[in-house]
Motif scaffolding. Structure first.
Motif, PDB file in Angstrom:
ATOM      1  N   THR A 179     -11.525  54.560 134.239  1.00  0.00           N
ATOM      2  CA  THR A 179     -11.343  54.085 132.862  1.00  0.00           C
ATOM      3  C   THR A 179      -9.923  54.354 132.380  1.00  0.00           C
ATOM      4  O   THR A 179      -9.309  53.504 131.710  1.00  0.00           O
ATOM      5  N   LEU A 180      -9.381  55.515 132.732  1.00  0.00           N
ATOM      6  CA  LEU A 180      -8.010  55.832 132.330  1.00  0.00           C
ATOM      7  C   LEU A 180      -7.009  54.919 133.033  1.00  0.00           C
ATOM      8  O   LEU A 180      -6.043  54.455 132.416  1.00  0.00           O
ATOM      9  N   ALA A 181      -7.231  54.647 134.314  1.00  0.00           N
ATOM     10  CA  ALA A 181      -6.346  53.730 135.036  1.00  0.00           C
ATOM     11  C   ALA A 181      -6.409  52.338 134.416  1.00  0.00           C
ATOM     12  O   ALA A 181      -5.384  51.658 134.247  1.00  0.00           O
ATOM     13  N   HIS A 221     -12.766  45.773 134.496  1.00  0.00           N
ATOM     14  CA  HIS A 221     -12.793  45.057 135.766  1.00  0.00           C
ATOM     15  C   HIS A 221     -12.588  45.981 136.966  1.00  0.00           C
ATOM     16  O   HIS A 221     -12.971  45.648 138.074  1.00  0.00           O
ATOM     17  N   LEU A 222     -11.939  47.117 136.763  1.00  0.00           N
ATOM     18  CA  LEU A 222     -11.707  48.032 137.876  1.00  0.00           C
ATOM     19  C   LEU A 222     -13.011  48.714 138.281  1.00  0.00           C
ATOM     20  O   LEU A 222     -13.736  49.233 137.431  1.00  0.00           O
ATOM     21  N   ASP A 223     -13.303  48.732 139.564  1.00  0.00           N
ATOM     22  CA  ASP A 223     -14.482  49.453 140.048  1.00  0.00           C
ATOM     23  C   ASP A 223     -14.111  50.546 141.044  1.00  0.00           C
ATOM     24  O   ASP A 223     -14.968  51.288 141.508  1.00  0.00           O
ATOM     25  N   ARG A 224     -12.838  50.613 141.396  1.00  0.00           N
ATOM     26  CA  ARG A 224     -12.328  51.654 142.272  1.00  0.00           C
ATOM     27  C   ARG A 224     -11.039  52.201 141.691  1.00  0.00           C
ATOM     28  O   ARG A 224     -10.311  51.493 140.985  1.00  0.00           O
ATOM     29  N   LEU A 225     -10.735  53.437 142.015  1.00  0.00           N
ATOM     30  CA  LEU A 225      -9.531  54.061 141.489  1.00  0.00           C
ATOM     31  C   LEU A 225      -8.310  53.549 142.247  1.00  0.00           C
ATOM     32  O   LEU A 225      -8.224  53.707 143.463  1.00  0.00           O
ATOM     33  N   PRO A 226      -7.364  52.920 141.562  1.00  0.00           N
ATOM     34  CA  PRO A 226      -6.159  52.432 142.246  1.00  0.00           C
ATOM     35  C   PRO A 226      -5.183  53.576 142.494  1.00  0.00           C
ATOM     36  O   PRO A 226      -5.325  54.667 141.944  1.00  0.00           O
ATOM     37  N   THR A 227      -4.200  53.318 143.326  1.00  0.00           N
ATOM     38  CA  THR A 227      -3.148  54.300 143.558  1.00  0.00           C
ATOM     39  C   THR A 227      -2.215  54.318 142.355  1.00  0.00           C
ATOM     40  O   THR A 227      -1.715  53.280 141.925  1.00  0.00           O
ATOM     41  N   VAL A 228      -2.006  55.504 141.817  1.00  0.00           N
ATOM     42  CA  VAL A 228      -1.206  55.668 140.603  1.00  0.00           C
ATOM     43  C   VAL A 228      -0.136  56.721 140.857  1.00  0.00           C
ATOM     44  O   VAL A 228      -0.346  57.661 141.626  1.00  0.00           O
ATOM     45  N   GLN A 229       1.006  56.559 140.231  1.00  0.00           N
ATOM     46  CA  GLN A 229       2.081  57.534 140.320  1.00  0.00           C
ATOM     47  C   GLN A 229       2.219  58.268 138.986  1.00  0.00           C
ATOM     48  O   GLN A 229       1.967  57.695 137.933  1.00  0.00           O
ATOM     49  N   LYS A 230       2.609  59.527 139.075  1.00  0.00           N
ATOM     50  CA  LYS A 230       2.798  60.305 137.857  1.00  0.00           C
ATOM     51  C   LYS A 230       3.930  59.716 137.024  1.00  0.00           C
ATOM     52  O   LYS A 230       4.954  59.294 137.555  1.00  0.00           O
TER      53      LYS A 230
END
Length: 240
Positions: A179-181, A221-230
């Motif tokens: 949800t945050l992503a 729409h997101l169902d998986r955690l994407p790769t995120v950078q700090k």
């Protein structure tokens, strides 16, 4: 009187509505180069950043009316709205995702809290679209910041750092992180008209390479955690 005649003479359509902004005053008085009471926009942009200056003039003025400028009010907006609300949300959301994304699995189903975030996002988008039609930039920004406040409360209420301590809560933690992503991607689409540099950094940190479009300003729409950078220090707090 003369402009419509000139347009007609040139074979151009006469405008039906003219949007005219108000004046910026300083200390309640009209700015004057001869007196020396002027605001150096480029100097303030260099000192605090172009995004911050752009945000202040759109957030502080009701389009069409006069508004009073002060550096104290500018710094207050920067610290409260940009550094504390938006900057803090982006920093802790990206940090939480990076810290826990390696062990991410299948998120738990979205619950009422996530539904509230989705509805808040849709409400903010409708508010921005309606406000921009009327050149009401301050209302558009107020709608976005109402959403940002709701997401900050969502983080405080779910305490993902506490969920991470309980292995049985891992699916719930993954749902919060997804949800945050999703929220960060949404802000990367909603903010370019107001904070172009910050919005570009948010999109880059979340791997959103497509050009921003309001059609993508949705959550859920997101169902998986994407790769995120700090991403920290988006708007450093100014010590007064």
């Amino acid at each position: 009187v003369y402009w419509p005649c000139m347009l007609k003479a040139a074979g151009l359509d006469v405008y039906q509505h003219l949007n005219v902004h108000g004046y910026w005053t300083l200390g309640g008085g009209k700015m004057s180069k001869s007196i020396g009471n002027v605001v150096e926009a480029f100097a303030l942009s260099d000192k605090y950043g172009g995004d911050a200056f752009r945000y202040f003039v759109m957030r502080e003025m009701t389009f069409g009316l006069d508004a009073d400028f002060s550096e104290e009010a500018f710094v207050g907006r920067l610290n409260a709205d940009l550094a504390k609300d938006l900057g803090n949300l982006v920093a802790r959301a990206t940090t939480l995702i990076v810290n826990y994304q390696r062990e991410a699995g299948t998120p738990a189903p979205a619950g009422p809290e996530e539904a509230a975030i989705r509805e808040a996002a849709a409400t903010a988008r409708r508010g921005v679209e309606a406000a921009m039609e009327e050149f009401a930039f301050q209302r558009a920004l107020a709608a976005i910041w109402e959403f940002i406040g709701g997401v900050n409360r969502y983080v405080d209420g779910n305490q993902p750092w506490a969920l991470a301590k309980d292995p049985l809560q891992r699916p719930r933690l993954d749902r919060v992180l997804v949800t945050l992503a999703d929220t960060l991607r949404y802000l990367g689409v909603m903010l370019p008209a107001f904070l172009p540099d910050a919005a570009a950094k948010i999109r880059a940190a979340t791997g959103h390479t497509a050009a921003p479009s309001l059609a993508d300003a949705e959550i859920g729409h997101l169902d998986r955690l994407p790769t995120v950078q700090k991403l920290s220090g988006l708007f450093p707090r100014v010590e007064t």
